[in-house]
Design a protein around this motif. Structure first.
Motif, PDB file in Angstrom:
ATOM      1  N   GLY A 149      -6.523  55.599  50.770  1.00  0.00           N
ATOM      2  CA  GLY A 149      -5.511  54.872  50.009  1.00  0.00           C
ATOM      3  C   GLY A 149      -4.812  53.708  51.199  1.00  0.00           C
ATOM      4  O   GLY A 149      -5.572  53.966  52.246  1.00  0.00           O
ATOM      5  N   PHE A 150      -3.740  53.125  50.722  1.00  0.00           N
ATOM      6  CA  PHE A 150      -2.912  52.274  51.630  1.00  0.00           C
ATOM      7  C   PHE A 150      -1.695  52.705  51.799  1.00  0.00           C
ATOM      8  O   PHE A 150      -1.102  52.861  50.921  1.00  0.00           O
ATOM      9  N   MET A 151      -1.049  52.484  52.746  1.00  0.00           N
ATOM     10  CA  MET A 151       0.278  52.699  53.073  1.00  0.00           C
ATOM     11  C   MET A 151       0.996  51.329  53.734  1.00  0.00           C
ATOM     12  O   MET A 151       0.589  51.202  54.986  1.00  0.00           O
ATOM     13  N   LEU A 152       2.089  50.939  53.205  1.00  0.00           N
ATOM     14  CA  LEU A 152       2.775  49.978  53.655  1.00  0.00           C
ATOM     15  C   LEU A 152       3.976  50.591  54.150  1.00  0.00           C
ATOM     16  O   LEU A 152       5.000  51.161  53.415  1.00  0.00           O
ATOM     17  N   LEU A 153       4.497  50.698  55.351  1.00  0.00           N
ATOM     18  CA  LEU A 153       5.342  51.039  56.187  1.00  0.00           C
ATOM     19  C   LEU A 153       6.265  50.066  56.699  1.00  0.00           C
ATOM     20  O   LEU A 153       6.053  48.916  57.174  1.00  0.00           O
ATOM     21  N   ARG A 154       7.769  50.447  56.669  1.00  0.00           N
ATOM     22  CA  ARG A 154       8.723  49.489  57.477  1.00  0.00           C
ATOM     23  C   ARG A 154       9.625  50.515  58.114  1.00  0.00           C
ATOM     24  O   ARG A 154      10.371  51.503  57.562  1.00  0.00           O
ATOM     25  N   ARG A 155       9.652  50.457  59.495  1.00  0.00           N
ATOM     26  CA  ARG A 155      10.380  51.540  60.277  1.00  0.00           C
ATOM     27  C   ARG A 155      11.636  50.921  60.692  1.00  0.00           C
ATOM     28  O   ARG A 155      11.736  49.774  61.290  1.00  0.00           O
ATOM     29  N   ALA A 156      12.555  51.749  60.346  1.00  0.00           N
ATOM     30  CA  ALA A 156      14.092  51.234  60.512  1.00  0.00           C
ATOM     31  C   ALA A 156      14.390  50.709  61.874  1.00  0.00           C
ATOM     32  O   ALA A 156      15.189  49.701  62.310  1.00  0.00           O
ATOM     33  N   GLN A 157      13.911  51.778  62.798  1.00  0.00           N
ATOM     34  CA  GLN A 157      14.533  51.387  64.316  1.00  0.00           C
ATOM     35  C   GLN A 157      14.280  50.052  64.830  1.00  0.00           C
ATOM     36  O   GLN A 157      15.088  49.523  65.760  1.00  0.00           O
ATOM     37  N   VAL A 192       4.053  47.496  58.943  1.00  0.00           N
ATOM     38  CA  VAL A 192       2.605  47.729  59.369  1.00  0.00           C
ATOM     39  C   VAL A 192       1.797  48.312  58.095  1.00  0.00           C
ATOM     40  O   VAL A 192       2.566  49.167  57.283  1.00  0.00           O
ATOM     41  N   PHE A 193       0.640  48.062  57.891  1.00  0.00           N
ATOM     42  CA  PHE A 193      -0.349  48.612  56.715  1.00  0.00           C
ATOM     43  C   PHE A 193      -1.091  49.326  57.299  1.00  0.00           C
ATOM     44  O   PHE A 193      -2.041  48.928  58.387  1.00  0.00           O
ATOM     45  N   VAL A 194      -1.270  50.907  56.838  1.00  0.00           N
ATOM     46  CA  VAL A 194      -2.017  51.827  57.350  1.00  0.00           C
ATOM     47  C   VAL A 194      -3.472  51.900  56.243  1.00  0.00           C
ATOM     48  O   VAL A 194      -3.118  52.350  55.197  1.00  0.00           O
ATOM     49  N   ASP A 195      -4.450  51.470  57.117  1.00  0.00           N
ATOM     50  CA  ASP A 195      -5.715  51.507  56.073  1.00  0.00           C
ATOM     51  C   ASP A 195      -6.380  52.697  56.194  1.00  0.00           C
ATOM     52  O   ASP A 195      -7.055  52.965  57.224  1.00  0.00           O
ATOM     53  N   ALA A 196      -6.259  53.693  54.987  1.00  0.00           N
ATOM     54  CA  ALA A 196      -6.993  54.752  54.886  1.00  0.00           C
ATOM     55  C   ALA A 196      -8.011  54.950  53.975  1.00  0.00           C
ATOM     56  O   ALA A 196      -8.104  55.704  53.141  1.00  0.00           O
ATOM     57  N   HIS A 211      -2.301  60.738  60.677  1.00  0.00           N
ATOM     58  CA  HIS A 211      -1.818  59.359  61.454  1.00  0.00           C
ATOM     59  C   HIS A 211      -0.385  59.080  61.126  1.00  0.00           C
ATOM     60  O   HIS A 211       0.412  58.977  62.054  1.00  0.00           O
ATOM     61  N   LEU A 212       0.161  59.470  59.942  1.00  0.00           N
ATOM     62  CA  LEU A 212       1.497  58.927  59.521  1.00  0.00           C
ATOM     63  C   LEU A 212       2.295  59.986  60.150  1.00  0.00           C
ATOM     64  O   LEU A 212       3.456  59.771  60.622  1.00  0.00           O
ATOM     65  N   SER A 213       2.007  61.328  59.998  1.00  0.00           N
ATOM     66  CA  SER A 213       2.779  62.273  60.792  1.00  0.00           C
ATOM     67  C   SER A 213       2.884  62.136  62.340  1.00  0.00           C
ATOM     68  O   SER A 213       3.882  62.249  62.943  1.00  0.00           O
ATOM     69  N   GLU A 214       1.864  61.803  63.082  1.00  0.00           N
ATOM     70  CA  GLU A 214       1.743  61.748  64.278  1.00  0.00           C
ATOM     71  C   GLU A 214       2.393  60.717  64.920  1.00  0.00           C
ATOM     72  O   GLU A 214       3.178  60.681  66.086  1.00  0.00           O
ATOM     73  N   HIS A 215       2.402  59.288  64.133  1.00  0.00           N
ATOM     74  CA  HIS A 215       2.723  58.108  64.788  1.00  0.00           C
ATOM     75  C   HIS A 215       4.302  57.855  64.316  1.00  0.00           C
ATOM     76  O   HIS A 215       5.179  56.935  64.855  1.00  0.00           O
TER      77      HIS A 215
END
Length: 572
Positions: A82-90, A95-99, A142-146
């Motif tokens: 799958g694909f994950m599109l993230l927006r980090r609040a801080q 970023v787009f995570v390509d899995a 990856h999502l958990s670690e980063h």
């Protein structure tokens, strides 16, 4: 009164600032509560539980993903990608995570063709040879670690607990089973999961999956190596090879998640943040919206507007077939394809009152079942935002389960172009850019997307195979028209994908006179027997802090949109 140069510079910097600034001179109001929209109530509650236990939106996404793999196995799971599109609040980072899954190292361009060069029927769909190397497990780690805050043992706990205790099979899963029951019955591992007394399980049955719980526990303890190395990796490779597949331990060892820069497209004063290659969605969305930017389409009558949207769809899907593929393997002219000048050239061939038959557009190459996937969207009280689309490709993937693992494998090899111009299971055609190659990621339609503008930010996406891109575009247009999350998820849909040259309509929303107007313009129109898609939307108003969650009502009583911090925990 003229602005001083310093003030001009200040305003320029403010307008270029990251997403943390919703309006000039003011900070956005943080979400008053979290919002989650998923395709299954168990998954929504799993995400809410992890938020209540100290996790952020990214930890909640891990919980949702793992739970969907358990209770919605026809659509996604750790045997897929799958694909994950993230927006980090801080820091406002997007970023787009390509899995995405990737082809085994032993794959060859002609591996699905017979001696005459024809694609062998169902060879890319059924059984172990159809499976690419899964990416979802690596993506969750990856999502958990980063980006996550709590350990995997916390974020995977709801799915592990439910797999052991048992859950009630949904009407959606039960309805999907007959599509694949004949093939599922050939796999001993699949029979153990989905059959009782020789018959497929039924809606309302209580199921358990201790093998899945043990698989997740390995990942929780060992991270990436819990899946891609050690005893589970050996079991997977042995099982796939025994069933005629070509996986190796090296395939699993080499798999890596890739972080990519999202595409950003401006339209009607909004910024679209969306999926880059190997998703075809972002480029297609950009092309369609760029074409439409030459018209005042929001003010048009429905049929006039629809005619232009369909012509934009036709041209974007034609370019998809010709040019797009894994950017790590092929050079794709992305900048040119997303330029306004290129869109103007495509627009010049559109007649305002007549359809252009697809056969009159430049040909692709040598001329070139039911889809399923899942999507979920989450925003937390800090303003972290995530949109995830994940899949095993067709319903129940390749319908093969390695005994003792608890999950179906994907048939993502069908998303490659097995031969130039030969349609895949979704009717999409392709050329050399998307041909099978060792280690390559197949082109995808999954399009997790953010839309920001007008002091609002939304996350949305949907399953639906080749129709994903057009559904997301129609959803974006709804949001740009000021509609809410639930209205966007429920919006009526239509679709055109270049080949076949036909507009498909959901039933019941255009009357016969309007359909005839489209036909009078030269369009072939088909009203589908059923609806499609399963859109999930969250919406954050940065002026008030209000959040909305919308879960597609097309699957009544299965999906769940929730706002709040306390889970229902219906599965305790």
């Amino acid at each position: 009164m003229k602005l001083r140069p310093l003030l001009v510079l200040f305003l320029g910097l403010l307008l270029a600032a990251p997403l943390t600034h919703a309006r000039q001179g003011s900070e956005p109001v943080l979400p008053r509560q979290a919002a989650i929209a998923t395709a299954n109530a168990y998954a929504t509650d799993a995400g809410l539980e992890v938020l209540a236990n100290g996790g952020n939106a990214f930890d909640a996404a891990i919980a949702v993903s793992a739970m969907l793999g358990l209770v919605e196995p026809e659509s996604s799971g750790i045997g897929g990608g799958g694909f994950m599109l993230l927006r980090r609040a801080q820091d406002g980072r997007e970023v787009f995570v390509d899995a995405r899954e990737r082809a085994p190292l032993a794959a060859t361009r002609d591996m699905y063709r017979d001696e005459e060069g024809k694609v062998r029927p169902r060879s890319t769909i059924d059984g172990a040879l159809a499976a690419a190397i899964p990416g979802t497990p690596a993506g969750l780690v990856h999502l958990s670690e980063h980006y996550g805050r709590v350990p995997l043992s916390v974020s995977l706990a709801p799915a592990i607990r439910l797999a052991r205790k048992g859950w009630v099979l949904s009407e959606k899963t039960a309805q999907m089973l007959p599509w694949r029951s004949e093939v599922l019955a050939r796999s001993s591992g699949a029979r153990e999961l989905f059959f009782r007394g020789g018959e497929p399980v039924k809606a309302g049955d209580t199921l358990k999956n201790p093998d899945y719980a043990r698989t997740l526990e390995r990942i929780a303890r060992h991270g990436r190596d819990g899946f891609y190395a050690g005893p589970l990796a050996q079991r997977l490779v042995d099982g796939v090879q025994k069933a005629g597949g070509i996986w190796s331990l090296e395939d699993l060892a080499q798999y890596q998640v890739i972080e990519r820069e999202p595409l950003r497209i401006e339209h009607r004063g909004y910024t679209l943040v969306t999926a880059p290659l190997p998703s075809s969605g972002g480029i297609a969305l950009g092309q369609m919206l760029n074409i439409l930017s030459g018209y005042n389409y929001p003010a048009m009558a429905p049929v006039d507007r629809m005619h232009l949207v369909v012509e934009a769809m036709r041209r974007a899907y034609r370019d998809r077939a010709q040019f797009l593929g894994d950017p790590d393997f092929v050079e794709v002219p992305v900048q040119r394809m997303l330029s306004l000048d290129y869109a103007a050239g495509l627009r010049a061939s559109i007649h305002p009152g007549r359809a252009m038959p697809s056969e009159l557009l430049p040909p692709v190459g040598q001329q070139d079942a039911r889809p399923d996937t899942t999507h979920f969207s989450i925003v937390d009280v800090e303003g972290n935002l995530i949109a995830v689309t994940q899949t095993v490709n067709l319903t129940f993937g390749n319908a093969f389960v390695v005994p003792g693992t608890g999950f179906v494998l994907n048939n993502e090899m069908d998303d490659f172009a097995a031969a130039p111009g030969v349609p895949n299971a979704f009717g999409l055609i392709g050329d050399a850019a998307n041909a099978v190659e060792p280690g390559k990621r197949p082109l995808s339609s999954m399009s997790p997307t953010f839309l920001r503008g007008g002091d609002r930010i939304a996350a949305l996406g949907t399953p639906g195979g080749s129709r994903i891109i057009t559904m997301v575009m129609l959803g974006l247009m709804e949001l740009m028209d000021g509609k809410g999350a639930q209205e966007t998820a429920d919006r009526p849909r239509y679709h055109h994908q270049f080949v076949p040259d036909v507009i498909t309509l959901e039933p019941g929303w255009l009357d016969e006179a309007q359909i005839q107007q489209l036909r009078d313009r030269g369009h072939e129109v088909r009203v589908a027997d059923s609806t499609w898609g399963n859109m999930q939307v969250v919406l954050w108003d940065q002026r008030s802090g209000e959040v909305q969650a919308g879960s597609d009502r097309r699957w009544k009583s299965v999906g769940k949109a929730a706002t709040g911090d306390e889970p229902a925990l219906i599965y305790r």
